[in-house]
Design an enzyme around this catalytic site. Structure first.
Site, PDB file in Angstrom:
ATOM      1  N   ARG A  81       0.785  -1.152   0.083  1.00  0.00           N
ATOM      2  CA  ARG A  81      -0.009  -0.016  -0.051  1.00  0.00           C
ATOM      3  C   ARG A  81       0.803   1.317  -0.051  1.00  0.00           C
ATOM      4  O   ARG A  81       0.260   2.342  -0.455  1.00  0.00           O
ATOM      5  CB  ARG A  81      -0.986  -0.076   1.178  1.00  0.00           C
ATOM      6  CG  ARG A  81      -1.934  -0.994   1.238  1.00  0.00           C
ATOM      7  CD  ARG A  81      -2.728  -1.190   2.636  1.00  0.00           C
ATOM      8  NE  ARG A  81      -3.497  -2.324   2.655  1.00  0.00           N
ATOM      9  CZ  ARG A  81      -4.616  -2.055   3.630  1.00  0.00           C
ATOM     10  NH1 ARG A  81      -4.813  -1.144   4.371  1.00  0.00           N
ATOM     11  NH2 ARG A  81      -5.385  -3.239   3.853  1.00  0.00           N
TER      12      ARG A  81
ATOM     13  N   GLU B 122     -11.337  -1.662  -5.022  1.00  0.00           N
ATOM     14  CA  GLU B 122     -11.658  -0.717  -3.868  1.00  0.00           C
ATOM     15  C   GLU B 122     -10.771   0.473  -3.686  1.00  0.00           C
ATOM     16  O   GLU B 122      -9.620   0.488  -4.157  1.00  0.00           O
ATOM     17  CB  GLU B 122     -11.847  -1.310  -2.561  1.00  0.00           C
ATOM     18  CG  GLU B 122     -12.334  -0.818  -1.613  1.00  0.00           C
ATOM     19  CD  GLU B 122     -11.984  -1.080   0.156  1.00  0.00           C
ATOM     20  OE1 GLU B 122     -11.007  -1.860   0.290  1.00  0.00           O
ATOM     21  OE2 GLU B 122     -12.937  -0.997   0.913  1.00  0.00           O
TER      22      GLU B 122
HETATM   23  C1  8ZB Z   1     -10.639  -1.261   6.529  1.00  0.00           C
HETATM   24  C2  8ZB Z   1      -9.504  -1.627   6.907  1.00  0.00           C
HETATM   25  C3  8ZB Z   1      -9.460  -2.475   8.560  1.00  0.00           C
HETATM   26  C4  8ZB Z   1     -10.420  -3.640   8.273  1.00  0.00           C
HETATM   27  O1  8ZB Z   1      -9.617  -4.703   7.706  1.00  0.00           O
HETATM   28  C5  8ZB Z   1      -9.391  -5.577   8.509  1.00  0.00           C
HETATM   29  N1  8ZB Z   1      -8.323  -6.331   7.836  1.00  0.00           N
HETATM   30  C6  8ZB Z   1      -6.810  -5.777   7.655  1.00  0.00           C
HETATM   31  N2  8ZB Z   1      -6.084  -6.785   7.222  1.00  0.00           N
HETATM   32  C7  8ZB Z   1      -6.582  -7.804   7.147  1.00  0.00           C
HETATM   33  C8  8ZB Z   1      -6.256  -9.149   6.895  1.00  0.00           C
HETATM   34  N3  8ZB Z   1      -5.078  -9.425   6.127  1.00  0.00           N
HETATM   35  N4  8ZB Z   1      -7.175 -10.021   6.570  1.00  0.00           N
HETATM   36  C9  8ZB Z   1      -8.429 -10.057   7.171  1.00  0.00           C
HETATM   37  N5  8ZB Z   1      -8.987  -8.682   7.744  1.00  0.00           N
HETATM   38  C10 8ZB Z   1      -7.963  -7.851   7.767  1.00  0.00           C
HETATM   39  C11 8ZB Z   1      -9.100  -5.158   9.976  1.00  0.00           C
HETATM   40  O2  8ZB Z   1      -9.339  -6.296  10.679  1.00  0.00           O
HETATM   41  C12 8ZB Z   1     -10.306  -4.380   9.988  1.00  0.00           C
HETATM   42  O3  8ZB Z   1     -11.426  -4.882  10.335  1.00  0.00           O
END
Ligand code: 8ZB
Length: 483
Positions: free
Chosen positions: A100, A171
């Site tokens: 990112r 997205e």
């Molecule tokens: C919008 C970004 C935050 C959300 O994005 C989730 N999030 C981030 N990285 C991963 C990942 N590698 N696998 C599953 N969920 C993920 C976080 O927990 C939070 O809810």
């Protein structure tokens, strides 16, 4: 070149494309014509936009997790588990934080470490370093459409590789992946980067490949007034449509008052369609996404399921086209595949039980929705005026003027003057207006709702309410009542 909300001329785009594809060796694996042919061979039921349109026709709310790990065979195993055991209707691939930030050298290290340790040492899938062919190995191994989810201010190379790699949705946006995610990027720069992304997707559209685009709705995910996140979603949708994007999902993050959450989705859907028509984009397909609670989560897994289920119920009652699902590991970090699948199953239980209930047209929702639409009109009218009709210039000027102002955002180009607080029923109201261009009637409405809370709590309307509301979440409450 000066920023403007116009389709990037082909010559300019192609010149920029040479630079973009040279940013990392895997860029040389992208051949647009070959990628179009690959995309055209993807079965229709695996095209993201097709599945969204079927959900609209069937009047169902689809469920989608977030998911991303470092090693691609594990990514395949994870996503297959989520569609098989979790019942995911739509699949993600969450991209890692180094990618990112375009820090591909550090990604290489992370991949090596993951191979040696046998566990994911990145917090997402490093699509750029893997390149087109590995992306195709992942996307072709699944039954459902796959979307790229990330938070990248400069996502140009990521778009090139993942679109060639068989993903059918993408997205993000030049505002929603900048202001909440970075400190120093200028809005003009990231809007211009995202015009590249949208132009490339527009080129796929023109070649017969429809790719879905989803501006990131929740922004900072903390007490964001619906009119602000809805306005940003519509601006990003219009900027995308200008570049030729046809399939757009606008989004919103759950705030916690059920009436307001349903009203926010209703206002978002109606105003997105109204603005697409106003600007002549009558051939765009608009859908909505509801993000389950984006705030802090309880560590206790049963309580976490309570929060997940409540977000599922709100999405179902709002008839959102899809809902982004949380997991009982939210308080800890990247979830196991089992935890991720359990969040999906809990969500699907609520979605199916509430399938026949629709609260969009109850009077309280309509009243709240009309207020949100009026607020959005004040903001978007001002953005248009500042940009002299150009939404890109209007967005840049809007942030400079504080007309667009996202609470709790880290970016120094964000005014940070707007302060939200919950009213006595937990709906998000605005305590400090900053430079929001609201009518006096709207300003009075917000003040009155906060005064009502003040009377009930026996204390004045103050910054302390904002602070209490931020900390209330950890105590399992919405409204931060005085001790
Ligand atoms: C919008 C970004 C935050 C959300 O994005 C989730 N999030 C981030 N990285 C991963 C990942 N590698 N696998 C599953 N969920 C993920 C976080 O927990 C939070 O809810």
């Amino acid at each position: 070149t000066k920023l403007k909300n116009e389709r990037i001329p082909e010559g300019e785009f192609m010149a920029e494309r040479q630079e973009v594809l040279a940013q990392w060796p895997t860029g040389s694996g992208v051949d647009f014509k070959e990628a179009v042919d690959y995309q055209l061979k993807i079965p229709r039921e695996k095209c993201f936009g097709e599945k969204l349109q079927k959900a609209v026709a069937d009047k169902v709310t689809l469920i989608q997790p977030r998911a991303g790990v470092a090693l691609y065979r594990e990514q395949i195993e994870l996503l297959q588990y989520l569609e098989d055991k979790g019942g995911a209707d739509l699949l993600p691939t969450t991209i890692d934080s180094y990618t990112r930030l375009n820090r591909y050298n550090e990604v290489e290290v992370g991949i090596e470490k993951s191979k040696i340790s046998g566990r994911s040492m990145l917090n997402g899938f490093p699509a750029v370093n893997y390149g087109v062919n590995i992306c195709r190995i992942v996307t072709s191994a699944l039954r459902n459409p796959v979307q790229v989810r990330h938070g990248t201010p400069d996502a140009r190379l990521l778009t090139e590789i993942t679109m060639a790699g068989g993903f059918t949705s993408y997205e993000g946006g030049g505002i929603s992946y900048n202001i909440p995610y970075s400190k120093n990027h200028s809005v003009a720069k990231t809007i211009r980067h995202w015009q590249y992304t949208d132009r490339l997707i527009g080129m796929y559209e023109e070649a017969g490949v429809s790719i879905n685009r989803e501006p990131f709705g929740p922004l900072t995910g903390t007490l964001i007034p619906p009119c602000i996140s809805n306005s940003v979603a519509i601006i990003e949708g219009l900027l995308a449509a200008t570049q030729g994007v046809k399939d757009i999902t606008v989004g919103y993050g759950q705030c916690g008052n059920l009436i307001q959450d349903i009203a926010a989705i209703r206002a978002l859907d109606r105003m997105a369609k109204k603005y697409m028509h106003k600007y002549g984009f009558d051939d765009t397909r608009i859908t909505t996404v509801f993000h389950q609670w984006m705030g802090g989560f309880p560590q206790d897994e049963s309580k976490a399921f309570g929060v997940i289920s409540w977000g599922a119920a709100a999405a179902a009652l709002a008839k959102a086209t899809k809902v982004i699902v949380k997991t009982p590991h939210e308080a800890y970090g990247v979830p196991t595949k089992e935890a991720n699948a359990s969040g999906l199953r809990a969500t699907k239980q609520l979605i199916s039980m509430l399938r026949d209930q629709d609260l969009r047209n109850i009077p309280e929702v309509i009243n709240e929705s009309e207020i949100i639409e009026a607020e959005m009109k004040c903001i978007l009218d001002k953005v248009e005026e500042l940009g002299k009709g150009d939404m890109a210039l209007g967005a840049v000027a809007g942030f400079e003027a504080g007309v667009l102002d996202i609470p709790f955002a880290p970016n120094r180009n964000n005014a940070g003057k707007v302060l939200p607080a919950r009213d006595d029923k937990g709906a998000i109201r605005i305590l400090e207006m900053g430079n929001l261009p609201f009518s006096q009637a709207l300003k009075d409405f917000h003040r009155e709702r906060l005064e009502e809370r003040a009377r009930h709590e026996g204390r004045p309307v103050s910054l302390q309410m904002v602070i209490d509301d931020v900390y209330a979440i950890e105590k399992g409450f919405l409204v931060g009542r005085p001790e």
